[in-house]
Design an enzyme around this catalytic site. Sequence first.
Site: not given
Ligand code: APR
Length: 307
Positions: A10, A13, A150, A174
């Site tokens: 996401g 990542g 930050r 955190h």
């Molecule tokens: N296996 C692999 N990927 C997964 C799974 C899983 N079981 N479940 C969800 N995902 C993926 C989603 O499909 C998505 O692409 O995790 C990704 C998360 O990305 P975003 O929704 O863009 O979230 P992001 O802003 O990257 O945050 C992710 O980091 O800062 C923390 O609080 C935030 O817990 C959150 C994490």
Amino acid sequence: MAKVTIIGAGQTGATTAHWLAERQLADLVLIDIVEGMPQGKALDLTEAMPVIGSDVRVIGTNDYSDTAGSDIVIITAGLARKPGMSRDDLLAANSKIVGEAVEKSIKVSPDAIFIILTNPLDAMAYLAKKVSGLPRERVVGQAGILDSARMQAFVAMELGVSVDNVNCYVLGGHGDDMVPLTRHSNVAGIPLDVILPSDRLKAIVERTRKGGGEIVSLLKSGSAFYAPSAALMQMVEAILLDRHLIVPASAYLEGEYGQEGIYFGVPVQLGRGGLEKIIQYQLNDEENGELERSANHVREVIESLPL
Ligand code: APR
């Protein structure tokens, strides 16, 4: 070339992959549950490499066998906050996701060092250690670099100085009760409480504590990802280049800072073996009291983990 797997392709990542690819530190694997998306982002990044002159390989996948033999596994998979939510509100959903990610990745990368980013961070790092059965050297959580960065950004903006002159250290859990150590933070060696009027310093401490929430409110959907991913990149670099770099990070405590059996933000030294050392600061009663309060909160969240 080292191999780094990023679970969750996401916002955080994929941006981590971007920073890492630029630094040419490792071949990268982006894995996600969504089909096609990690493959698409990996291909797009691959097509950027000729422009920036980096020879790393980036692949996207939905299959853990492609992550085999990773030196580092980063977990960003999970739900992000929505406005009005605390990080703790993500516990139930993200425990399941992180637990599964650790189980599947450790099977094919038994020697990997794990860096956890998914929130609620300290509890997710605890869960990752529990599920993997790894020693604390090989499971660390990313939070402190972000929180400190930050604060550094706010101080640099306030004083109109280079970010390079600003050193800040934010410890503790955190969450909104994190502990910005103003006495240990400085601008070119001058302590923050000397260089800044107390009301301005107080405002910066408050803004730091709520820094994640400020971005969540502005974005309306999703949470911060540029600074969190830059922080991940710094941890990966410290490990792969064996830098022995001291940074704040979430580590499993075995008596340090008076805490036992929780993940908590403390200064750690990172090198090729992962967590090499926890650094002990000399703290006063007030600072110890704030850390204690923050640790109690982290302990409560850890105790509510579905283990
Ligand atoms: N296996 C692999 N990927 C997964 C799974 C899983 N079981 N479940 C969800 N995902 C993926 C989603 O499909 C998505 O692409 O995790 C990704 C998360 O990305 P975003 O929704 O863009 O979230 P992001 O802003 O990257 O945050 C992710 O980091 O800062 C923390 O609080 C935030 O817990 C959150 C994490």
